[in-house]
Each structure stands twice: as structure tokens, then as C-alpha cells.
Design a protein around this motif. Structure first.
Motif, PDB file in Angstrom:
ATOM      1  N   VAL A  57       0.839  -1.203   0.000  1.00  0.00           N
ATOM      2  CA  VAL A  57       0.000   0.000   0.000  1.00  0.00           C
ATOM      3  C   VAL A  57       0.867   1.243   0.000  1.00  0.00           C
ATOM      4  O   VAL A  57       1.921   1.281   0.648  1.00  0.00           O
ATOM      5  N   ALA A  58       0.421   2.268  -0.729  1.00  0.00           N
ATOM      6  CA  ALA A  58       1.064   3.586  -0.703  1.00  0.00           C
ATOM      7  C   ALA A  58       0.003   4.630  -0.381  1.00  0.00           C
ATOM      8  O   ALA A  58      -1.089   4.600  -0.958  1.00  0.00           O
ATOM      9  N   VAL A  59       0.314   5.527   0.538  1.00  0.00           N
ATOM     10  CA  VAL A  59      -0.640   6.556   0.974  1.00  0.00           C
ATOM     11  C   VAL A  59       0.085   7.886   1.114  1.00  0.00           C
ATOM     12  O   VAL A  59       1.175   7.944   1.706  1.00  0.00           O
ATOM     13  N   VAL A  60      -0.518   8.952   0.587  1.00  0.00           N
ATOM     14  CA  VAL A  60      -0.029  10.307   0.802  1.00  0.00           C
ATOM     15  C   VAL A  60      -1.230  11.203   1.088  1.00  0.00           C
ATOM     16  O   VAL A  60      -2.211  11.186   0.340  1.00  0.00           O
ATOM     17  N   VAL A  61      -1.157  11.953   2.181  1.00  0.00           N
ATOM     18  CA  VAL A  61      -2.199  12.902   2.561  1.00  0.00           C
ATOM     19  C   VAL A  61      -1.542  14.257   2.813  1.00  0.00           C
ATOM     20  O   VAL A  61      -0.568  14.334   3.572  1.00  0.00           O
ATOM     21  N   ARG A  62      -2.058  15.294   2.181  1.00  0.00           N
ATOM     22  CA  ARG A  62      -1.465  16.625   2.310  1.00  0.00           C
ATOM     23  C   ARG A  62      -2.567  17.668   2.443  1.00  0.00           C
ATOM     24  O   ARG A  62      -3.543  17.649   1.690  1.00  0.00           O
ATOM     25  N   ARG A  63      -2.375  18.588   3.402  1.00  0.00           N
ATOM     26  CA  ARG A  63      -3.331  19.678   3.547  1.00  0.00           C
ATOM     27  C   ARG A  63      -3.075  20.743   2.488  1.00  0.00           C
ATOM     28  O   ARG A  63      -1.918  21.057   2.177  1.00  0.00           O
ATOM     29  N   LEU A  64      -4.151  21.316   1.958  1.00  0.00           N
ATOM     30  CA  LEU A  64      -4.044  22.247   0.843  1.00  0.00           C
ATOM     31  C   LEU A  64      -4.295  23.697   1.217  1.00  0.00           C
ATOM     32  O   LEU A  64      -4.152  24.583   0.372  1.00  0.00           O
ATOM     33  N   ASP A  65      -4.673  23.969   2.464  1.00  0.00           N
ATOM     34  CA  ASP A  65      -4.913  25.351   2.862  1.00  0.00           C
ATOM     35  C   ASP A  65      -4.319  25.586   4.247  1.00  0.00           C
ATOM     36  O   ASP A  65      -3.940  24.642   4.944  1.00  0.00           O
ATOM     37  N   GLY A  66      -4.200  26.841   4.655  1.00  0.00           N
ATOM     38  CA  GLY A  66      -3.671  27.163   5.966  1.00  0.00           C
ATOM     39  C   GLY A  66      -2.153  27.207   5.992  1.00  0.00           C
ATOM     40  O   GLY A  66      -1.477  27.083   4.962  1.00  0.00           O
ATOM     41  N   ASP A  67      -1.574  27.373   7.173  1.00  0.00           N
ATOM     42  CA  ASP A  67      -0.122  27.441   7.335  1.00  0.00           C
ATOM     43  C   ASP A  67       0.527  26.122   6.929  1.00  0.00           C
ATOM     44  O   ASP A  67       0.039  25.035   7.234  1.00  0.00           O
ATOM     45  N   ASN A  68       1.651  26.253   6.238  1.00  0.00           N
ATOM     46  CA  ASN A  68       2.438  25.092   5.786  1.00  0.00           C
ATOM     47  C   ASN A  68       1.664  24.181   4.839  1.00  0.00           C
ATOM     48  O   ASN A  68       1.998  23.005   4.687  1.00  0.00           O
ATOM     49  N   ALA A  69       0.617  24.707   4.231  1.00  0.00           N
ATOM     50  CA  ALA A  69      -0.146  23.893   3.271  1.00  0.00           C
ATOM     51  C   ALA A  69       0.723  23.561   2.072  1.00  0.00           C
ATOM     52  O   ALA A  69       1.589  24.321   1.664  1.00  0.00           O
ATOM     53  N   ALA A  70       0.455  22.411   1.471  1.00  0.00           N
ATOM     54  CA  ALA A  70       1.099  21.938   0.239  1.00  0.00           C
ATOM     55  C   ALA A  70       2.611  21.794   0.398  1.00  0.00           C
ATOM     56  O   ALA A  70       3.345  21.848  -0.571  1.00  0.00           O
TER      57      ALA A  70
END
Length: 490
Positions: A57-70
Motif C-alpha cells: 500500500v502507498a498513501v499520501v495525505v497533504r493539507r491544501l490550505d492554511g499554514d504550511n499547506a502543500a
């Protein structure tokens, strides 16, 4: 509507429920490693319960808004491993299409003649030239027929010439993927394809008989119905029937045997039974005659002569609408047409899949994105060799979120537990309706990728990919990931 009912659902492996000690130990190590680096606890636990190795399994989750997004992902597990993405590869094809061609791009289908029209009689050939429109349906051909009749044409004394030279001839075997050459999801692209090249077989049963009808109902396609009605649970109804296709010159006979349950209601089996040219010719001739016209000529396939006179042009739906059809219903044929269109519009005519691949790689390079592991075969994910990493699929989602075409791409994705290929998932979850997701499903492959809006209104790019014999048992882990992301604290 013909052609819309067959979403890829190929030979799903059986689920195995026996947990293994080594999987439990691996999950414990993952939990100890910390949530910011490895799999969340609920995901690791779901994999253990289904006997799935975290290494598959491969998983990547990233926040797109707010501080340190992307920047730094919240979850990054096997992120750089090249994996088969199945239909989540359509995210790359459709995002590239929207940026390269623009959401308002329209395909054109042109009609020419090399003869003269006099008193309703066309003394010469009628020529239809395609430019790869993936959404050219039976009703669009009917509209074209009516436009020609309104232009004063009644009798065509020449041949019907079909020009599909915008794309290069494909030498692929439509049955090479899974030995199902007549299923609509395996239909090969064509620059002049009508109605997804599909005949939709409708099945309805009561206690006494199974009724079968074909749409469109062409005389060149006959259906022999030997299905027997049952009262069994509908379940995997396709596995209860068998079909055989018998080719007869420019016609086809479909023999249906086996059982069909009265508890199934209406079901559809979408088939591609004729060549693209025969199908288009037969359908045009039927509609032309229904409109009161006559056609005494035959089918011819060749390029449009330079001296031919243009009679009319019919434009497609905007690309943004076509992309919705591709992603909501995971339409392989439309995605393949789009990849070839990208090649053709880059200047490579007749365009091949290699040309489409080159157009996408040039687009990525122009965005400063280097995906050395990327392998594109047809852009639809209906492939054993296509590859991309979870990291780079997440990078695409992140870039798309900052793109001017973000609204069109996001709205094209199925809404979790609401519509499309995710309509039946997490119906009772608080995450219901909070995600736009593309799914992928092949034998030995399960994937999901898209956007999740968490309980606090923050947006996340989420990618989950599984390859291996037990990939089919990862749905619970995918759902656990979605609910975990939805439940993130402020």
C-alpha cells in the motif's frame, strides 16, 4: 443511455480475512513511527484485519490550505514507489486536458461532399470527417441527419465516406487486456466514433421470462435470448449469464445463455459488437431512412478530398462537460479519446497514443514537474503497465487545486456516498458528501485519489494505492483513511 452502464469491474480478487502475525507486527511498527510519517492507526488496523501487508500500500495525505499547506505531507507511506493506479490515472489525463485544451474546448465533426446537390439529390459521396469527439452520441448523429435534410438533401446517390484519419490506426487487440473484446469498456478509440461504439443490452425479468432489448436496435445486430429467469438474489448478476458473439460478414449475433434474477430490476450489458465504421454506417443509414432519405451507396473509409465542399460542422459538448462524464463514471473510451486528442492538437496528425503521452510529458515539464516513474499506455488506467507514484499523484492534485481549472476538475469527481463510482460508500458516515474522489479497480489493484473537506472546513489531497493479489481487500482501509482525514482536529 447506451454505453454508460459498464464501469470497469474486472475479475476482482476474493477477499481474505485471515490476519497474519507479521502484518500485526508491521502495523505496530507503523503506529510507533508516528502519524506524520506512516499509516494512521485506523488504516493500519483495517489492513491487519483483512490480511493485507502494509508494504503493498502507498498513501499520501497533504493539507491544501492554511499554514504550511502543500509542503510537508501529514501521511507519507511508500510515497515514491511506482504503482499501477488503475482508473485514478484519469486524473492526470483530464487535468492535462483541461489545462492544455481549456475547459471550453469542443471537438468538431464535419460533413463534406465531393458531388453536387440538385433538386434534393446529392450526386456524389457524403463524407463525414471526425476529430475524435468522445461524446458523439446517437442523438448527435440524429441532429446531423436532420441538419442535412434541412439543407435540402433527400437522396444520396453516392457512398457514405467516413474519414477517421485524425487519429492513427490502432493495432491493439481489444481483448488483450482481459479476453473480453466485445465489452464496451474495451472499445478501441477512433477519430469518428458514434455512441461510444456501444450497444446497450437491457435485461428485465419476471417469474416467467427474461426480456432482452438492444439500444440502438440495428438490423445488423441480432440478439438470441436463451436466458432463464430465477428468483435468486441478484448479487453479481453478470457472473450468472454467459454470452457468445458470432460475427457474420458486416453483422453480429449475440447469444445470451444462463440465468437472470427477477430481483435485479433493470440491468444493462454494454457491448461493442461491430467495427467502428460498420456501426457508424449502419446507424446513419437507419436514421437517414427514418428521416425520409435514401442512400443507395455503400460504406467507404478514406481521407476527405482536398476539393470537397463543406456542408456543415457539428461541435461537441465543452471539454469540461466531457471530463465530468469521464471521471464520474470512469469512462475508459472517453479518456482514451482525450489522450489521442492531446496528441493531435499538439500537431501530431494522425495522432497515436505515444503522441498523447509526449504531449502530457511536455505539459508536465512546462510546469516544472518531473515524474521519471510515469508510464502512460492509454491514459484511462485500463492497463497492466501504467505506473505513477502516490507522491506524484498527490502532487498533481495539489497543483490542480491551485490551477484555474480546479473547479472543473474537482466537480468532475464522484462525490463520496452521493454519486458516480463512490455513490454507495460510507453512506452512514459523517464524512458523507465531504469528498470528491476518483476510484480505480482492476484485478490486483485498488486506488482512490481526490479531495477531502474535513470537519473544520480544511481541504486535503488524499491518495491511497494498493497493488498485489490482496488489493481487493483494502476498501475498509480506504474508508478508514477517509474518515480519519475528515476527523482531523484544528
Amino acid at each position: 443511455m447506451p454505453g454508460w452502464h459498464d464501469i470497469v469491474n474486472l475479475h476482482k480478487p476474493k477477499m481474505h480475512f485471515k490476519p497474519y502475525i507479521r502484518h500485526a507486527l508491521a502495523a505496530a511498527c507503523l503506529l510507533a513511527a508516528g502519524a506524520h510519517a506512516e499509516l494512521p492507526g485506523p488504516v493500519a488496523s483495517a489492513l491487519v484485519l483483512q490480511g493485507v501487508s502494509p508494504e503493498s500500500v502507498a498513501v499520501v495525505v497533504r493539507r491544501l490550505d492554511g499554514d504550511n499547506a502543500a509542503t510537508k505531507p501529514l501521511v507519507s507511506h511508500n510515497a515514491d514507489r511506482p504503482l499501477n493506479p488503475a482508473s485514478t490515472m484519469k486524473l492526470l489525463t483530464t487535468y492535462a486536458g483541461l489545462e492544455i485544451l481549456g475547459p471550453a474546448y469542443r471537438w468538431r465533426t464535419e460533413v463534406y461532399t465531393d458531388g453536387r446537390l440538385q433538386n434534393g439529390v446529392l450526386n456524389g459521396n457524403l463524407i463525414i470527417k471526425g476529430h475524435g469527439d468522445p461524446s458523439f452520441m446517437a442523438e448527435d448523429l440524429w441532429r446531423m441527419v436532420n441538419s442535412l435534410r434541412q439543407a435540402g438533401i433527400k437522396d444520396i446517390r453516392g457512398n457514405l465516406v467516413l474519414d477517421n484519419t485524425w487519429f492513427a490506426p490502432l493495432r491493439n487487440d481489444p481483448g488483450a487486456f482481459d479476453s473480453e473484446p466485445y465489452r464496451a469498456y474495451n472499445a478501441m478509440p477512433d477519430a469518428l466514433a458514434v455512441n461510444l461504439k456501444s450497444t446497450s443490452i437491457k435485461l428485465v425479468s419476471d417469474a416467467k421470462q427474461v426480456t432482452v432489448t438492444a439500444d440502438p436496435d440495428l438490423p445488423e445486430i441480432t440478439v438470441v435470448n436463451q436466458l432463464k429467469p430465477t428468483q435468486k438474489d441478484c448479487g453479481d448478476w453478470k457472473s450468472q449469464l454467459r454470452y457468445e458473439v458470432r460475427q457474420q460478414a458486416n453483422a453480429a449475433q449475440l447469444l445470451l445463455t444462463g440465468q437472470f434474477s427477477a430481483l435485479c430490476g433493470e440491468k444493462y450489458l454494454d457491448m461493442s459488437l461491430l467495427t467502428s465504421q460498420d456501426y457508424a454506417f449502419d446507424l446513419f443509414r437507419k436514421l437517414w431512412r427514418q428521416a425520409g432519405g435514401s442512400l443507395i451507396g455503400k460504406l467507404r473509409q478514406q481521407a476527405t478530398p482536398a476539393a470537397a465542399t463543406k456542408l456543415l460542422q457539428q461541435d461537441s459538448l465543452p471539454l469540461a462537460d466531457v471530463v465530468r462524464r469521464i471521471n464520474k463514471y470512469s469512462n475508459n473510451f472517453m479518456a482514451r479519446q482525450l489522450l489521442l486528442t492531446l496528441g493531435a492538437e499538439s500537431g501530431a496528425v494522425p495522432a497515436s497514443e505515444t503522441d498523447g503521452d509526449m504531449a502530457i510529458h511536455a505539459w508536465l515539464a512546462g510546469k516544472g514537474m518531473d515524474f521519471p516513474e510515469l508510464v502512460l499506455e492509454n491514459g484511462a488506467g485500463l492497463s497492466r503497465i501504467e505506473r505513477i507514484s502516490a507522491q506524484h499523484l498527490n502532487d498533481l492534485l495539489t497543483a490542480a487545486y491551485a490551477s484555474t481549472v480546479m473547479p472543473e476538475l474537482m466537480s468532475s469527481l464522484p462525490i463520496l456516498s452521493v454519486d458516480g463510482t463512490t455513490g454507495s460508500r460510507l453512506k452512514d458516515s459523517a464524512a458523507r458528501g465531504h469528498a470528491h474522489l476518483k476510484t480505480g479497480s482492476l484485478e490486483g489493484v485498488r486506488s482512490i485519489a481526490g479531495y477531502m473537506l474535513d470537519q473544520n472546513g480544511h481541504r486535503w489531497a488524499v491518495v491511497f494505492m494498493a497493488n498485489g493479489a490482496n488489493a481487493g481487500a483494502t476498501r475498509a482501509a480506504q474508508d478508514a483513511l477517509l474518515e480519519w482525514v475528515y476527523s482531523q482536529p484544528r
